[in-house]
Design a protein around this motif. Sequence first.
Motif, PDB file in Angstrom:
ATOM      1  N   MET A 168       0.704  -1.372  -0.035  1.00  0.00           N
ATOM      2  CA  MET A 168      -0.082  -0.068   0.104  1.00  0.00           C
ATOM      3  C   MET A 168       0.994   1.240  -0.005  1.00  0.00           C
ATOM      4  SD  MET A 168      -2.815   1.059   2.740  1.00  0.00           S
ATOM      5  CE  MET A 168      -3.823   2.554   2.589  1.00  0.00           C
ATOM      6  N   THR A 169       0.708   2.080  -1.109  1.00  0.00           N
ATOM      7  CA  THR A 169       1.342   3.409  -0.879  1.00  0.00           C
ATOM      8  C   THR A 169       0.757   4.396  -0.428  1.00  0.00           C
ATOM      9  OG1 THR A 169       2.536   2.538  -2.895  1.00  0.00           O
ATOM     10  CG2 THR A 169       2.535   5.035  -2.668  1.00  0.00           C
ATOM     11  N   ILE A 170       1.099   5.446   0.474  1.00  0.00           N
ATOM     12  CA  ILE A 170       0.353   6.455   1.100  1.00  0.00           C
ATOM     13  C   ILE A 170       1.134   7.630   0.368  1.00  0.00           C
ATOM     14  CG2 ILE A 170       0.057   7.787   3.333  1.00  0.00           C
ATOM     15  CD1 ILE A 170       0.298   5.128   4.753  1.00  0.00           C
ATOM     16  N   ARG A 171       0.262   8.596  -0.194  1.00  0.00           N
ATOM     17  CA  ARG A 171       0.402   9.599  -0.903  1.00  0.00           C
ATOM     18  C   ARG A 171       0.177  10.813  -0.080  1.00  0.00           C
ATOM     19  NH1 ARG A 171      -1.285  10.187  -6.881  1.00  0.00           N
ATOM     20  NH2 ARG A 171       0.883  10.731  -7.089  1.00  0.00           N
ATOM     21  N   ARG A 172       1.407  11.792   0.067  1.00  0.00           N
ATOM     22  CA  ARG A 172       1.025  13.009   0.829  1.00  0.00           C
ATOM     23  C   ARG A 172      -0.073  13.786   0.371  1.00  0.00           C
ATOM     24  NH1 ARG A 172       6.412  15.140   3.659  1.00  0.00           N
ATOM     25  NH2 ARG A 172       7.106  12.824   4.084  1.00  0.00           N
ATOM     26  N   LYS A 173      -0.836  14.490   1.163  1.00  0.00           N
ATOM     27  CA  LYS A 173      -1.609  15.515   0.684  1.00  0.00           C
ATOM     28  C   LYS A 173      -1.250  16.623   0.408  1.00  0.00           C
ATOM     29  CE  LYS A 173      -5.057  12.392   0.562  1.00  0.00           C
ATOM     30  NZ  LYS A 173      -5.902  11.982  -0.450  1.00  0.00           N
ATOM     31  N   TRP A 174      -0.168  17.305   1.119  1.00  0.00           N
ATOM     32  CA  TRP A 174       0.473  18.381   1.163  1.00  0.00           C
ATOM     33  C   TRP A 174       1.976  18.207   1.208  1.00  0.00           C
ATOM     34  CZ3 TRP A 174      -2.554  20.953   5.516  1.00  0.00           C
ATOM     35  CH2 TRP A 174      -2.419  20.427   6.498  1.00  0.00           C
ATOM     36  N   HIS A 175       2.748  19.213   0.822  1.00  0.00           N
ATOM     37  CA  HIS A 175       4.203  19.207   0.813  1.00  0.00           C
ATOM     38  C   HIS A 175       4.689  20.398   1.939  1.00  0.00           C
ATOM     39  CE1 HIS A 175       4.007  16.564  -2.391  1.00  0.00           C
ATOM     40  NE2 HIS A 175       3.516  17.232  -2.817  1.00  0.00           N
ATOM     41  N   THR A 176       5.932  20.121   2.227  1.00  0.00           N
ATOM     42  CA  THR A 176       6.535  21.160   2.891  1.00  0.00           C
ATOM     43  C   THR A 176       7.270  22.133   1.951  1.00  0.00           C
ATOM     44  OG1 THR A 176       8.669  20.090   3.126  1.00  0.00           O
ATOM     45  CG2 THR A 176       7.198  19.662   5.054  1.00  0.00           C
ATOM     46  N   VAL A 177       7.845  23.446   2.281  1.00  0.00           N
ATOM     47  CA  VAL A 177       8.381  24.110   1.387  1.00  0.00           C
ATOM     48  C   VAL A 177       9.815  23.528   0.934  1.00  0.00           C
ATOM     49  CG1 VAL A 177       9.531  26.602   1.484  1.00  0.00           C
ATOM     50  CG2 VAL A 177       7.534  26.231   2.680  1.00  0.00           C
ATOM     51  N   ALA A 178      10.469  22.917   1.962  1.00  0.00           N
ATOM     52  CA  ALA A 178      11.594  22.175   1.413  1.00  0.00           C
ATOM     53  C   ALA A 178      11.378  21.222   0.473  1.00  0.00           C
ATOM     54  CB  ALA A 178      12.418  21.560   2.740  1.00  0.00           C
ATOM     55  N   GLU A 179      10.371  20.495   0.547  1.00  0.00           N
ATOM     56  CA  GLU A 179       9.964  19.342  -0.636  1.00  0.00           C
ATOM     57  C   GLU A 179       9.684  20.087  -1.882  1.00  0.00           C
ATOM     58  OE1 GLU A 179       8.108  15.980   2.402  1.00  0.00           O
ATOM     59  OE2 GLU A 179       6.778  17.613   1.697  1.00  0.00           O
ATOM     60  N   VAL A 180       8.976  21.071  -1.713  1.00  0.00           N
ATOM     61  CA  VAL A 180       8.665  21.872  -2.995  1.00  0.00           C
ATOM     62  C   VAL A 180       9.735  22.543  -3.662  1.00  0.00           C
ATOM     63  CG1 VAL A 180       7.268  23.719  -4.029  1.00  0.00           C
ATOM     64  CG2 VAL A 180       6.228  22.502  -2.250  1.00  0.00           C
ATOM     65  N   ALA A 181      10.778  22.975  -2.997  1.00  0.00           N
ATOM     66  CA  ALA A 181      12.227  23.222  -3.326  1.00  0.00           C
ATOM     67  C   ALA A 181      12.718  22.164  -4.207  1.00  0.00           C
ATOM     68  CB  ALA A 181      12.877  23.850  -2.415  1.00  0.00           C
ATOM     69  N   GLU A 182      13.002  21.089  -3.631  1.00  0.00           N
ATOM     70  CA  GLU A 182      13.519  19.916  -4.144  1.00  0.00           C
ATOM     71  C   GLU A 182      12.695  19.562  -5.454  1.00  0.00           C
ATOM     72  OE1 GLU A 182      14.353  15.404  -3.209  1.00  0.00           O
ATOM     73  OE2 GLU A 182      14.494  16.902  -1.692  1.00  0.00           O
ATOM     74  N   MET A 183      11.330  19.730  -5.513  1.00  0.00           N
ATOM     75  CA  MET A 183      10.811  19.188  -6.735  1.00  0.00           C
ATOM     76  C   MET A 183      10.864  20.164  -7.874  1.00  0.00           C
ATOM     77  SD  MET A 183       6.975  18.001  -4.863  1.00  0.00           S
ATOM     78  CE  MET A 183       6.287  19.568  -5.473  1.00  0.00           C
ATOM     79  N   LEU A 184      10.891  21.539  -7.471  1.00  0.00           N
ATOM     80  CA  LEU A 184      11.189  22.456  -8.521  1.00  0.00           C
ATOM     81  C   LEU A 184      12.543  22.682  -8.903  1.00  0.00           C
ATOM     82  CD1 LEU A 184       8.750  25.264  -7.308  1.00  0.00           C
ATOM     83  CD2 LEU A 184       8.336  23.681  -9.018  1.00  0.00           C
ATOM     84  N   GLY A 185      13.505  22.264  -8.274  1.00  0.00           N
ATOM     85  CA  GLY A 185      14.948  22.360  -8.412  1.00  0.00           C
ATOM     86  C   GLY A 185      15.407  23.819  -7.837  1.00  0.00           C
ATOM     87  N   TYR A 186      14.823  24.536  -7.025  1.00  0.00           N
ATOM     88  CA  TYR A 186      15.034  25.775  -6.609  1.00  0.00           C
ATOM     89  C   TYR A 186      15.757  25.256  -5.198  1.00  0.00           C
ATOM     90  CZ  TYR A 186      11.651  27.725  -9.901  1.00  0.00           C
ATOM     91  OH  TYR A 186      11.183  28.299 -10.906  1.00  0.00           O
ATOM     92  N   GLY A 187      16.523  26.627  -4.795  1.00  0.00           N
ATOM     93  CA  GLY A 187      16.980  26.542  -3.524  1.00  0.00           C
ATOM     94  C   GLY A 187      16.023  26.876  -2.398  1.00  0.00           C
ATOM     95  N   LEU A 188      16.103  26.649  -1.174  1.00  0.00           N
ATOM     96  CA  LEU A 188      15.172  26.853  -0.254  1.00  0.00           C
ATOM     97  C   LEU A 188      14.630  28.316   0.214  1.00  0.00           C
ATOM     98  CD1 LEU A 188      13.250  25.311   1.962  1.00  0.00           C
ATOM     99  CD2 LEU A 188      15.183  25.754   3.648  1.00  0.00           C
ATOM    100  N   SER A 189      15.734  29.063   0.029  1.00  0.00           N
ATOM    101  CA  SER A 189      15.436  30.706   0.180  1.00  0.00           C
ATOM    102  C   SER A 189      14.849  31.053  -1.007  1.00  0.00           C
ATOM    103  CB  SER A 189      17.055  31.321   0.243  1.00  0.00           C
ATOM    104  OG  SER A 189      17.622  30.977   1.038  1.00  0.00           O
ATOM    105  N   LYS A 190      15.144  30.752  -2.385  1.00  0.00           N
ATOM    106  CA  LYS A 190      13.912  31.100  -3.542  1.00  0.00           C
ATOM    107  C   LYS A 190      12.806  30.582  -3.164  1.00  0.00           C
ATOM    108  CE  LYS A 190      13.349  31.196  -8.409  1.00  0.00           C
ATOM    109  NZ  LYS A 190      13.853  31.076  -9.639  1.00  0.00           N
ATOM    110  N   THR A 191      12.362  29.426  -2.618  1.00  0.00           N
ATOM    111  CA  THR A 191      11.026  28.948  -2.457  1.00  0.00           C
ATOM    112  C   THR A 191      10.534  29.441  -1.476  1.00  0.00           C
ATOM    113  OG1 THR A 191      11.946  26.868  -3.215  1.00  0.00           O
ATOM    114  CG2 THR A 191       9.790  26.802  -2.273  1.00  0.00           C
TER     115      THR A 191
END
Length: 61
Positions: A1-24
Motif C-alpha cells: 500500500m502506498t500512502i500519498r502525501r496530501k501536502w508538501h513542506t516548503v523544502a519538499e517543493v524546493a526540491e521538486m522544482l529544483g530551486y533553493g530553499l531561500s528562493k522557494t
Amino acid sequence: MTIRRKWHTVAEVAEMLGYGLSKTKMLVATGQIRSIKDGHHRRILPEWVDQYISARVSEAA
C-alpha cells in the motif's frame, strides 16, 4: 500500500522544482506559490505547485 502525501513542506517543493530553499521561501512569502500555515510550518498543496508551474509557462509563452 502506498500512502500519498496530501501536502508538501516548503523544502519538499524546493526540491521538486529544483530551486533553493531561500528562493522557494521567497515565492511563498510573496504569494507566488500559495500555502497555508499549519502550526509553525507552511504547507503547500500539490495543485498549488502545479498552478505556479502553469503560471510560469504562461509567462514564457
